[in-house]
Design a protein around this motif. Structure first.
Motif, PDB file in Angstrom:
ATOM      1  N   ALA A 164      37.646  41.583  46.203  1.00  0.00           N
ATOM      2  CA  ALA A 164      38.206  40.823  45.381  1.00  0.00           C
ATOM      3  C   ALA A 164      39.489  41.194  45.231  1.00  0.00           C
ATOM      4  O   ALA A 164      39.638  42.516  45.198  1.00  0.00           O
ATOM      5  CB  ALA A 164      37.467  40.492  43.995  1.00  0.00           C
ATOM      6  N   LEU A 215      41.482  40.327  42.146  1.00  0.00           N
ATOM      7  CA  LEU A 215      41.692  39.614  40.992  1.00  0.00           C
ATOM      8  C   LEU A 215      42.582  40.193  39.990  1.00  0.00           C
ATOM      9  O   LEU A 215      42.356  41.589  39.873  1.00  0.00           O
ATOM     10  CB  LEU A 215      40.258  39.185  40.537  1.00  0.00           C
ATOM     11  CG  LEU A 215      39.378  38.345  41.122  1.00  0.00           C
ATOM     12  CD1 LEU A 215      37.974  38.568  40.857  1.00  0.00           C
ATOM     13  CD2 LEU A 215      40.029  36.800  40.924  1.00  0.00           C
ATOM     14  N   ASN A 242      40.704  33.986  45.714  1.00  0.00           N
ATOM     15  CA  ASN A 242      39.491  34.733  45.787  1.00  0.00           C
ATOM     16  C   ASN A 242      38.454  33.991  45.741  1.00  0.00           C
ATOM     17  O   ASN A 242      38.141  32.919  45.219  1.00  0.00           O
ATOM     18  CB  ASN A 242      39.537  35.615  44.344  1.00  0.00           C
ATOM     19  CG  ASN A 242      40.619  36.869  44.422  1.00  0.00           C
ATOM     20  OD1 ASN A 242      40.196  37.830  44.974  1.00  0.00           O
ATOM     21  ND2 ASN A 242      41.711  36.411  43.865  1.00  0.00           N
ATOM     22  N   GLN A 302      42.447  42.306  34.567  1.00  0.00           N
ATOM     23  CA  GLN A 302      41.057  43.043  34.829  1.00  0.00           C
ATOM     24  C   GLN A 302      41.334  44.556  34.405  1.00  0.00           C
ATOM     25  O   GLN A 302      42.252  45.294  34.828  1.00  0.00           O
ATOM     26  CB  GLN A 302      40.733  43.043  36.426  1.00  0.00           C
ATOM     27  CG  GLN A 302      39.898  41.884  36.538  1.00  0.00           C
ATOM     28  CD  GLN A 302      39.430  41.837  37.882  1.00  0.00           C
ATOM     29  OE1 GLN A 302      39.759  42.558  39.131  1.00  0.00           O
ATOM     30  NE2 GLN A 302      38.052  41.535  38.212  1.00  0.00           N
ATOM     31  N   ASN A 312      37.312  41.517  32.048  1.00  0.00           N
ATOM     32  CA  ASN A 312      38.325  40.625  32.598  1.00  0.00           C
ATOM     33  C   ASN A 312      39.470  40.068  31.682  1.00  0.00           C
ATOM     34  O   ASN A 312      40.113  39.159  32.089  1.00  0.00           O
ATOM     35  CB  ASN A 312      37.520  39.342  33.065  1.00  0.00           C
ATOM     36  CG  ASN A 312      36.681  39.718  34.448  1.00  0.00           C
ATOM     37  OD1 ASN A 312      37.248  40.569  35.270  1.00  0.00           O
ATOM     38  ND2 ASN A 312      35.642  39.338  34.430  1.00  0.00           N
ATOM     39  N   ALA A 364      39.648  35.652  37.365  1.00  0.00           N
ATOM     40  CA  ALA A 364      38.164  36.351  37.508  1.00  0.00           C
ATOM     41  C   ALA A 364      37.110  35.329  36.627  1.00  0.00           C
ATOM     42  O   ALA A 364      35.840  35.520  37.224  1.00  0.00           O
ATOM     43  CB  ALA A 364      38.012  37.465  36.753  1.00  0.00           C
TER      44      ALA A 364
END
Ligand code: MN
Length: 274
Positions: free
Chosen positions: A119, A121, A187, A204, A231, A239
């Motif tokens: 990822a 994110l 993503n 994140q 997150n 996310a």
């Protein structure tokens, strides 16, 4: 599920506002290396849309952010079939592809970076070599999409590569106000997904680990970083979309000046705010 017309099943010559006689030129880079599984899946899928050229790192460059290599030579390997590798970063690859004539027949219509193994994110957009590869093109007015998928080498990149192809086709056929640069960060969840959701960059938070160890010679070294623990509380965060089973699509800003802090900056500068 948000509706997604199956664009790739349509005859490709009707998808573009650019000349129907000229197939789009698509440049692909990544940060996992020119032979990474995610890049190969993306290349195979988007070949349905136009001419594809790969210029990607020879060695993995994950987490290199927007590093450019200006203190050593860059070596090029031509792997044939319009696949090139450079022993530099994703930003180096895109820079060379755009400004050294041998790589591309003309300026590309779009640049894709990925599909990254893992990822990108939240605040990963600052660390990501994948995002930087796309940003290097977007900075120069070329529409660009960074593509990442949760998981690692073992995932099936087929569904995400097919979706990436649809997104690529849509961006190619979408007129942009004043030719504005567009940088999208996508993503994909691990496995199948319900659709695409437009989302914001979340916050994140990673485990802030520092692990000191000793090498066999007795010298100390460190491992830094850790797993994602939170997150953040950003509404409609990227996310969250992925956690809900959607592919997340976030438009990223290329203009870093924070207008809301103009008054604060002028106060700190000690000048009048006019
Ligand atoms: Mn990577």
């Amino acid at each position: 599920m948000q509706s997604r017309a199956p664009l790739i099943s349509a005859p490709t010559q009707f998808l573009y506002k650019t000349s129907a006689m000229v197939r789009p030129l698509i440049l692909i880079t990544n940060d996992d290396g020119a032979h990474a599984k995610g890049l190969r899946a993306l290349r195979a899928a988007v070949s349905a849309l136009g001419q594809v050229v790969v210029v990607a790192p020879t060695f993995e460059q994950s987490g290199m952010s927007h590093t450019i290599t200006i203190d050593r030579p860059l070596r090029h390997i031509d792997h044939g079939d319009d696949i090139h590798s450079i022993d530099g970063t994703p930003a180096d690859c895109v820079y060379l592809a755009l400004f050294e004539k041998r790589f591309l027949p003309r300026r590309p219509d779009i640049v894709l970076s990925g599909i990254n193994h893992g990822a990108n994110l939240g605040t990963s957009v600052f660390y990501s070599g994948t995002v930087a590869g796309a940003r290097e093109a977007a900075m120069r007015g070329i529409p660009a999409i960074a593509l990442s998928m949760l998981g690692g080498e073992d995932v099936d990149f087929g569904p995400s590569a097919a979706c990436a192809t649809e997104l690529c086709a849509r961006l190619l056929s979408t007129s942009r106000p004043n030719g504005q640069a567009v940088l999208l960060n996508v993503n994909f969840p691990k496995g199948s997904f319900k659709g695409v959701r437009v989302s914001r960059v979340g916050r994140q938070i990673y485990e802030e680990n520092v692990i000191p160890r000793r090498d066999p010679g007795g010298r100390e070294y460190f491992w830094i970083g850790g797993r994602v623990t939170d997150n953040g509380q950003v509404e409609n965060a990227d996310a969250h979309a992925v956690a809900d089973g959607y592919a997340s699509l976030t438009p990223l800003e290329l203009e870093p000046t924070k207008n809301e802090h103009w008054a604060l900056a002028t106060a700190i500068a000690g000048v009048s705010n006019d």
